[in-house]
Design a protein around this motif. Structure first.
Motif, PDB file in Angstrom:
ATOM      1  N   UNK A 191      -6.717  -6.578  20.233  1.00 31.81           N
ATOM      2  CA  UNK A 191      -6.630  -7.494  19.427  1.00 31.81           C
ATOM      3  C   UNK A 191      -6.727  -6.936  17.917  1.00 31.81           C
ATOM      4  N   UNK A 192      -5.410  -6.837  17.447  1.00 31.13           N
ATOM      5  CA  UNK A 192      -5.273  -6.290  15.922  1.00 31.13           C
ATOM      6  C   UNK A 192      -4.723  -7.389  15.109  1.00 31.13           C
ATOM      7  N   UNK A 240     -12.304  -3.478  17.189  1.00 31.04           N
ATOM      8  CA  UNK A 240     -11.942  -3.760  18.453  1.00 31.04           C
ATOM      9  C   UNK A 240     -12.023  -2.428  19.493  1.00 31.04           C
ATOM     10  N   UNK A 259      -7.462   4.753  19.876  1.00 30.61           N
ATOM     11  CA  UNK A 259      -7.346   5.775  18.766  1.00 30.61           C
ATOM     12  C   UNK A 259      -7.805   7.142  19.296  1.00 30.61           C
ATOM     13  N   UNK A 279       0.727  -1.233   0.074  1.00 33.23           N
ATOM     14  CA  UNK A 279      -0.064  -0.141   0.103  1.00 33.23           C
ATOM     15  C   UNK A 279       0.932   1.089   0.045  1.00 33.23           C
ATOM     16  N   UNK A 291     -12.081   5.441   6.060  1.00 34.52           N
ATOM     17  CA  UNK A 291     -13.317   5.267   7.010  1.00 34.52           C
ATOM     18  C   UNK A 291     -14.163   6.753   6.612  1.00 34.52           C
ATOM     19  N   UNK A 315       3.854   6.325  10.353  1.00 30.43           N
ATOM     20  CA  UNK A 315       2.873   5.537   9.979  1.00 30.43           C
ATOM     21  C   UNK A 315       1.475   5.953  10.530  1.00 30.43           C
ATOM     22  N   UNK A 328     -13.830   9.466  11.013  1.00 26.15           N
ATOM     23  CA  UNK A 328     -12.832   8.212  11.171  1.00 26.15           C
ATOM     24  C   UNK A 328     -13.556   7.816  12.502  1.00 26.15           C
ATOM     25  N   UNK A 335     -13.266  -1.990   5.807  1.00 28.37           N
ATOM     26  CA  UNK A 335     -12.461  -0.832   5.035  1.00 28.37           C
ATOM     27  C   UNK A 335     -11.150  -1.352   4.715  1.00 28.37           C
ATOM     28  N   UNK A 336     -11.131  -1.671   3.300  1.00 24.42           N
ATOM     29  CA  UNK A 336      -9.836  -2.230   2.824  1.00 24.42           C
ATOM     30  C   UNK A 336      -8.749  -1.054   2.182  1.00 24.42           C
ATOM     31  N   UNK A 339     -17.162   1.128  11.970  1.00 30.27           N
ATOM     32  CA  UNK A 339     -16.117   1.096  13.102  1.00 30.27           C
ATOM     33  C   UNK A 339     -16.855   0.982  14.282  1.00 30.27           C
ATOM     34  N   UNK A 355     -12.202  -7.089   6.809  1.00 34.04           N
ATOM     35  CA  UNK A 355     -12.219  -5.883   7.321  1.00 34.04           C
ATOM     36  C   UNK A 355     -13.471  -5.177   6.563  1.00 34.04           C
ATOM     37  N   UNK A 375      -4.763  -9.532   6.940  1.00 35.47           N
ATOM     38  CA  UNK A 375      -5.248  -8.869   5.769  1.00 35.47           C
ATOM     39  C   UNK A 375      -4.156  -8.087   5.380  1.00 35.47           C
ATOM     40  N   UNK A 376      -3.968  -7.866   3.921  1.00 36.41           N
ATOM     41  CA  UNK A 376      -2.818  -7.047   3.210  1.00 36.41           C
ATOM     42  C   UNK A 376      -3.499  -5.623   3.187  1.00 36.41           C
ATOM     43  N   UNK A 377      -4.798  -5.450   3.169  1.00 33.46           N
ATOM     44  CA  UNK A 377      -5.262  -4.046   2.948  1.00 33.46           C
ATOM     45  C   UNK A 377      -6.398  -3.997   4.321  1.00 33.46           C
ATOM     46  N   UNK A 378      -6.304  -3.093   5.027  1.00 29.96           N
ATOM     47  CA  UNK A 378      -7.107  -3.117   6.038  1.00 29.96           C
ATOM     48  C   UNK A 378      -6.837  -1.462   6.849  1.00 29.96           C
ATOM     49  N   UNK A 379      -7.692  -0.529   6.055  1.00 23.96           N
ATOM     50  CA  UNK A 379      -7.611   0.741   6.499  1.00 23.96           C
ATOM     51  C   UNK A 379      -8.866   1.263   7.437  1.00 23.96           C
ATOM     52  N   UNK A 380      -8.680   0.547   8.622  1.00 28.84           N
ATOM     53  CA  UNK A 380      -9.739   0.831   9.723  1.00 28.84           C
ATOM     54  C   UNK A 380      -9.564   1.622  10.799  1.00 28.84           C
ATOM     55  N   UNK A 381      -8.986   2.895  10.604  1.00 25.84           N
ATOM     56  CA  UNK A 381      -8.591   3.774  11.836  1.00 25.84           C
ATOM     57  C   UNK A 381      -7.222   3.677  11.726  1.00 25.84           C
ATOM     58  N   UNK A 382      -6.694   4.257  12.784  1.00 24.26           N
ATOM     59  CA  UNK A 382      -5.194   4.600  12.973  1.00 24.26           C
ATOM     60  C   UNK A 382      -4.545   3.407  12.963  1.00 24.26           C
ATOM     61  N   UNK A 383      -3.276   3.535  12.466  1.00 24.85           N
ATOM     62  CA  UNK A 383      -2.245   2.325  12.585  1.00 24.85           C
ATOM     63  C   UNK A 383      -1.596   2.003  13.924  1.00 24.85           C
ATOM     64  N   UNK A 384      -2.396   1.510  14.760  1.00 18.49           N
ATOM     65  CA  UNK A 384      -2.086   1.045  15.970  1.00 18.49           C
ATOM     66  C   UNK A 384      -0.829  -0.028  16.226  1.00 18.49           C
TER      67      UNK A 384
END
Lengths: 476, 476
Positions: free
Chosen positions: B179-180, A447, A454, A160, A434, A195, A472, A429-430, A442, A427, B184-193
């Motif tokens: 739990x993260x 989670x 967040x 990505x 959001x 990131x 988001x 949202x790929x 969300x 997911x 997935x190789x694509x998962x844009x669901x919020x901040x990159x924790x």
């Protein structure tokens, strides 16, 4: 907000940027709706800073006055991430410079407003590529691609946007400039703020510049359309091709028969991929990175193309695929890509449209699609399911044309799609992000501990809540 | 802390985990010093939870009582990131399961205490690799590798630990489990924790499990030692080999003559790489990922090896390299790697030792090394500079044997090395992390706005400051 308040605000902004770079009313119209035309809003103003310092000044002012800020670059997003009712939109479009391409170091240093296709051209001049690509590349800007961690068609090979970025510069909600413009491949000096900013959709700051990773330009491409008996067979094909090419598959895109038919209806001059229509159509592209694979042999064949023909020929003999056509010219290659890249337009031929952007582990895609089609037709028996997918990375764009525009039914179908993906380890949202449209998902699926973390980070970095407010993060 | 307080604390912990998993006194000795033997401490206790739930219970207790927690896995770190005077050390060593390897999805699901070489073996059973590797792989655990975003020798091809991880599970400073564990190789669901926890060195939480990306195992390797006229010539060699092989260079490691001499002194039974000693010795490895590159031809040569021999032969004819030896057997390959992998031991043959872990853009390495040698000998004319480098990714381990143990002189040299790297666009911390030893460099060199944002995030997620306190972030 009274007229006088507004006047004061606009005057402040004109004082910071000069009056010609503060747009209001009709001048702000291009920024007052999203690309799909679903969302409309009236911003207080659209401001167009010339550089990072000016962005910082605007944000400092916004922080001081508690004014909402919405950053915007190419405005090609699909999740209402740039709606800005009453807010100051900060357009990065004047900050479009590609400051530097350093071919030996394989980096490009760009401003946030650089248009993706211009970055492609700048890299190409050095026989390099910036692999991120998708349909909107002619107007999408890198700032938005970074803020949404955009995906696209080459993720199977190159990852990505996040994987294609070494460093960023941003203006934080306080108006301070954070300089993380590293060109390094190893840099473990504290928390990974880069990131965190990438993919935050402008809620933690405005990305103003970036160091992008460039890759060697494939010396030749082998591109083919393949008809597979099923999606699972297509995955076997992917694994076979990856093995045979040493992981050189650059794209692996799925288009169903129903999409092909809609495409041909929309573009009557276009050609079908095969004489006969097939259910599972795959666009596959393999890149030749070494002279050995790209230099024509004694028989005149380019090895990468010849090899793909041989492998596909063998698979056809074995009955593993139903048909295949390898592009014999760049024109044929472009024709293959043109089909795929119109998918957003084709999906919007009919309304209402259910569109989704979901991902599952690769081995769950066929199950996912079967379940979604069955369940959506259980809700609306006349729904026409049309689904394209970045099959190589597990990202599926399920588009459905329901027979009704009843909001409850549409909501029920959308939630079912998300639920089904989640149940298969996926997911909701790929690659689109959001924004506003995925906030309910969300709230339903993310989670709760992650959501809470967040929110704590948002509060820590943007205590006044001025940066792209309401996006988001669902309310706690 | 009175004896009674301590007794209460230990009793609490014994109640949570069972008495046999709460170690104190002599039983805690293995966890009471770091690997290089520089740092020694006395923990309140070392606790060994069996699972994530138990980790959470311990952290909840620590959060309630305000007790400092220091996570530890293989204890092979080099920056004093696990010092724990008076703290409760949470050892992940009992959580060592490799829960699952899913070869079709190319993922391994592992607990934080899984030893790196065990993960290698589990992947190998499916003809896959987990590419992260470094000298300490026999005792280093994945939890520590993730927490420090470890690098190693294959970053040029596969990236750092962060690039090899799809998902994590962690216990946050509140004791909540996040739990993260995405595959997935694509998962844009919020901040990159995920990427925030990776590389945070246990200051934002304890990573308890991870989803790791596996890669196809190269079907053959071509490995060679090459003598180059200079470091810049070595970089040209790297670019040539990348171009010729289509980016298949798996490792590109630099060892100077002075290291070779020290190595042969330490291991008298070992062989020198060439008949004659050279200043710039490169270990290069190319992986064959496709059957075409790995299947011996009519002449009996494995194509990947034959091709490397041809390219190096041509470069030798052109005078671009001074000598080359391609491994003709796995034994020869192992012998080449053995040299490189003893570098930490070889550097520690003499004391005092100045060791650094710096990175610069690739095209700055020769300049960096020249400047460091010149400047360090200006400070201490008798200093012996010995430097190995992951040349393919710009990461240099400058080790120097000064003629003095005067602390001020040693500090002056260390700071000069960092300053020189920074001036060339580099980092004072490439792959080892910050821990305690790099905190002064963080204070001197890290962007102040970035430091402030890191402190805000730390405060937001760990308001009581219990997680690995005092590490990474210099005081504000």
């Amino acid at each position: 907000m009274t007229a006088t308040d507004t006047d004061t605000q606009l005057n402040d902004l004109r004082g910071i940027l000069g009056p010609e770079y503060v747009k209001t009313g009709a001048d702000a119209a291009p920024w007052s709706h999203d690309w799909p035309g679903h969302a409309h809003w009236t911003p207080l103003a659209v401001v167009r800073p010339a550089n990072t310092r000016e962005v910082a000044k605007v944000v400092q002012w916004a922080n001081r006055t508690g004014t909402a800020i919405v950053p915007v670059s190419g405005n090609t997003g699909l999740v209402e991430g740039s709606t800005a009712e009453g807010a100051v939109m900060v357009s990065l479009d004047r900050m479009s410079a590609i400051r530097e391409v350093r071919p030996e170091a394989r980096v490009a240093i760009v401003e946030a407003g650089a248009i993706l296709s211009n970055i492609h051209a700048a890299a190409d001049a050095h026989d390099l590529i910036f692999p991120l690509t998708f349909g909107a590349r002619g107007s999408a800007m890198i700032g938005g691609a970074l803020s949404t961690n955009a995906g696209g068609s080459n993720v199977v090979r190159y990852g990505n946007t996040r994987h294609l970025c070494l460093g960023v510069e941003a203006v934080l909600p306080t108006g301070e400039i954070i300089d993380l413009m590293s060109e390094l491949h190893k840099d473990n000096s504290g928390y990974d703020l880069r990131d965190l900013l990438i993919g935050a959709e402008g809620t933690l700051g405005i990305i103003t510049a970036a160091v992008l990773k460039l890759h060697p330009k494939p010396m030749a491409y082998a591109t083919a359309m393949v008809a597979a008996p099923s999606l699972n067979d297509a995955l076997t094909l992917l694994n076979t091709l990856q093995r045979e090419t040493g992981g050189a598959v650059e794209a692996f895109e799925f288009m169903p028969r129903i999409f092909m038919e809609a495409y041909l209806e929309r573009y009557p001059e276009a050609r079908a991929p095969f004489d006969q229509m097939h259910e599972v159509n795959i666009l596959v592209e393999v890149g030749a990175l070494s002279p050995r694979d790209a230099t024509p042999g004694d028989d005149g064949r380019v090895p990468v193309t010849g090899h793909l023909e041989d492998v596909l020929g063998r698979l056809f003999e074995e009955g593993a695929i139903l048909d295949a056509a390898v592009a014999q010219s760049d024109t044929q290659r472009q024709e293959m890509w043109a089909r795929r890249e119109t998918s957003a337009e084709v999906a919007r031929l009919r309304q209402p449209l259910i569109d989704n952007d979901i991902a599952v582990p690769l081995d769950q895609i066929q199950t996912l699609l079967e379940q979604i089609v069955r369940k959506s037709q259980a809700i609306d028996p006349d729904l026409i399911p049309m689904c394209v997918a970045h099959l190589g990375d597990g990202n599926l764009h399920f588009a459905g044309w329901p027979s009704t525009d009843d909001p409850d039914t549409l909501k029920q179908i959308k939630e079912m799609v998300d639920d089904t993906a989640i149940a298969l380890g996926g997911s909701f949202s790929a690659e689109h992000g959001v924004g506003l449209t995925k906030k309910p998902a969300m709230a339903r699926h993310k989670n709760p501990v992650a959501l809470q973390a967040m929110r704590a980070i948002k509060q820590a970095l943007d205590p006044k809540g001025i940066m792209n407010p309401g996006k988001v993060l669902p309310e706690g």
